[in-house]
Motif scaffolding. Structure first.
Motif, short mmCIF file in Angstrom:
data_model
loop_
_atom_site.label_atom_id
_atom_site.label_comp_id
_atom_site.label_asym_id
_atom_site.label_seq_id
_atom_site.Cartn_x
_atom_site.Cartn_y
_atom_site.Cartn_z
N ARG A 115 0.86 -1.19 0.00
CA ARG A 115 0.00 0.00 0.00
C ARG A 115 0.89 1.23 0.00
NH1 ARG A 115 -4.54 1.13 4.68
NH2 ARG A 115 -5.29 3.12 3.87
N LEU A 128 0.17 5.22 0.41
CA LEU A 128 -0.83 6.22 0.76
C LEU A 128 -0.19 7.60 0.64
CD1 LEU A 128 -3.34 6.20 3.63
CD2 LEU A 128 -1.78 8.12 3.45
N GLY A 139 0.19 -3.75 3.16
CA GLY A 139 -1.26 -3.55 3.12
C GLY A 139 -2.02 -4.36 4.16
N ASP A 198 -6.96 11.39 1.02
CA ASP A 198 -5.75 10.66 0.65
C ASP A 198 -5.99 9.83 -0.60
OD1 ASP A 198 -6.52 7.85 1.48
OD2 ASP A 198 -6.55 8.77 3.46
N ASN A 205 -4.84 6.26 -2.35
CA ASN A 205 -4.26 4.96 -2.01
C ASN A 205 -3.97 4.15 -3.26
OD1 ASN A 205 -4.23 4.11 0.98
ND2 ASN A 205 -6.12 5.29 0.78
N MET A 239 -2.90 0.37 -4.01
CA MET A 239 -2.75 -0.94 -3.39
C MET A 239 -2.53 -1.96 -4.49
SD MET A 239 -5.73 -0.47 -0.53
CE MET A 239 -5.37 -1.90 0.44
#
Length: 144
Positions: free
Chosen positions: A6, A8, A37, A52, A54, A56
């Motif tokens: 992940r 972020l 993650g 935010d 993200n 992933m």
């Protein structure tokens, strides 16, 4: 189940701490933070609400990266030959191949493009490079 990676990036607001059993990760404005993650995190806002972005991905299927590019800069966006490349506008009015973009625009590109960032412009460049072309790769774009 495979563990995801992940990345972020806080795109508006003051930032947050991502609190986990082993401590905390600071997620500051326009500073990508990469972590497992599967890590159980809760957020502690630093100063009010935020937004935010993200990314992933499954590292068994692809490599991913997110980096901030800030103006002034004249340069190229070179897409991944097997994967995807996108720009998410963080601030200002950058230009891609002469086309003006606005804050929160996201552009995917499959061909090289010219990027012009003036003072105060910033974009998040997101790349995924597929590792194994025999497996199906799924892209999920979620909006709140």
């Amino acid at each position: 189940m495979d563990i995801l990676r992940r990345i972020l990036t806080v795109v508006s607001g003051a930032g947050m701490d991502l609190v986990h059993p082993g401590g905390a990760l600071r997620a500051a404005l326009f500073e990508p933070v990469e972590f497992d993650g599967g890590l159980a995190v809760s957020s502690r806002l630093l100063d009010g609400p935020l937004t935010d972005f993200n990314l992933m991905f499954d590292p068994a299927l692809c490599d991913g990266a997110a980096r901030v590019r800030r103006g002034p800069e004249q340069g190229a966006v070179i897409p991944q030959p097997s994967g995807l490349t996108a720009l998410h506008v963080l601030s200002g009015r950058p230009r891609m191949d002469g086309q003006a973009l606005a804050t929160a625009d996201t552009v995917f590109t499959a061909v090289p493009a010219d990027l012009a960032l003036a003072e105060g412009d910033a974009v998040l460049e997101i790349t995924l490079r597929y590792l194994d072309q025999s497996d199906a790769i799924k892209l999920a774009i979620a909006a709140r």
